[in-house]
Design a protein around this motif. Structure first.
Motif, short mmCIF file in Angstrom:
data_model
loop_
_atom_site.label_atom_id
_atom_site.label_comp_id
_atom_site.label_asym_id
_atom_site.label_seq_id
_atom_site.Cartn_x
_atom_site.Cartn_y
_atom_site.Cartn_z
N HIS A 8 0.77 -1.12 -0.01
CA HIS A 8 0.13 -0.03 -0.15
C HIS A 8 0.99 1.33 -0.04
O HIS A 8 1.41 1.65 1.01
N HIS A 10 1.45 5.44 -2.25
CA HIS A 10 0.73 6.31 -3.28
C HIS A 10 1.92 7.12 -3.73
O HIS A 10 2.85 7.38 -3.23
N HIS A 41 -5.19 6.88 -4.67
CA HIS A 41 -6.84 6.86 -4.46
C HIS A 41 -7.58 6.99 -5.25
O HIS A 41 -7.25 7.50 -6.70
N GLU A 74 -6.62 2.29 -4.39
CA GLU A 74 -7.21 2.35 -2.91
C GLU A 74 -8.57 3.27 -3.20
O GLU A 74 -8.65 4.15 -3.38
N ASP A 195 1.31 2.41 3.62
CA ASP A 195 0.69 3.76 3.28
C ASP A 195 1.25 4.70 3.07
O ASP A 195 1.08 6.07 3.46
ZN LIG Z 1 -3.66 4.84 1.51
#
Ligand SMILES: [Zn+2]
Ligand SMILES: [Zn+2]
Length: 242
Positions: A8, A10, A41, A74, A195
């Motif tokens: 996970h 970004h 996202h 996500e 994340d």
């Molecule tokens: Zn995230």
């Protein structure tokens, strides 16, 4: 614990993250990560790319700086029926999809409504992981979630960023403990996701590992130890869709 993959992260495409795919991959390579999930996202988040971007990922390279990439989304769960913000046609082309509850996209409901939202999202065969189900702003019935994850073959995430002292999510340590104990009882595997929204955080897992150690969580239930085992799990999950 061997740690071969981060599920996970970004990049700039998520709008509020700060690095490119190449920069994230380069840091992953330095840190011994072989498989990197880049999960931008979904389009209902503020300031992110539209569906068209996700469609274009099929043309993107999957090996950067010697790191294999899983390019995906996500997703935002939008309501208690588990609706998400990319079409099934797009989702099936993506390598890895996480489904999460985020405050700009869905207001916290009752415990029953939040639980229902996750359970319905798990019925979507292109949802591979439930993202940060530890956020106390969205109280849930962990017994129901862990059992459904087992039935559906969806992974539950242990989110490193939720455990940081500066996290905006609420009561993540307590909630993760409750969830992880149930994962042990029902033998449900998990995935640790950093994340990361910047390269410095790629592969971060220190809080997650501390929590797993405290609970004596079995290594066999953590899918980050082997890229091959994780991909096998993904294939099995996706095969249910066909
Ligand atoms: Zn995230
Ligand atoms: Zn999230």
């Amino acid at each position: 614990m061997n740690f071969e993959l981060d599920t996970h992260t970004h990049t700039l495409a998520s709008g509020h993250a700060r690095n490119t795919i190449r920069e994230m991959a380069a840091t992953a390579a330095e840190r011994g990560i072989r498989l990197l999930g880049i999960t931008e996202h979904g389009p209902k988040s503020p300031g992110v790319c539209k569906e068209y971007y996700f469609n274009s990922l099929k043309m993107a390279g999957r090996n950067v700086c010697g790191v294999e990439l899983l390019l995906g989304a996500e997703l935002n769960i939008l309501d208690a029926s588990g609706r998400v913000d990319l079409s099934e046609q797009t989702l099936r082309e993506l390598d890895l999809n996480i489904a999460s509850l985020h405050t700009p996209c869905i207001a916290p409901g009752s415990r029953q409504e939040n639980t229902q939202a996750y359970l319905c999202a798990m019925q979507n065969p292109y949802v591979d992981i439930i993202g940060h189900p530890d956020d106390g702003r969205y109280p849930v019935d962990y017994e129901a979630i862990v059992q459904a994850a087992k039935d559906c073959g969806v992974l539950l995430e242990l989110n490193e960023s939720s455990l940081r002292p500066d996290s905006s999510r609420k009561d993540a340590w307590d909630n993760d403990k409750e969830m992880l104990k149930l994962c042990i009882r029902y033998q449900v595997p998990i995935a640790i996701g950093s994340d990361a929204h910047c390269r410095d955080d790629v592969g971060n897992n220190s809080y997650a590992l501390a929590l797993l150690r405290e609970l004596r969580f079995p290594e066999t239930l953590v899918l980050n130890g082997s890229a091959e085992r994780f991909k096998e799990h993904l294939r099995a999950r996706r095969s249910r869709a066909e």
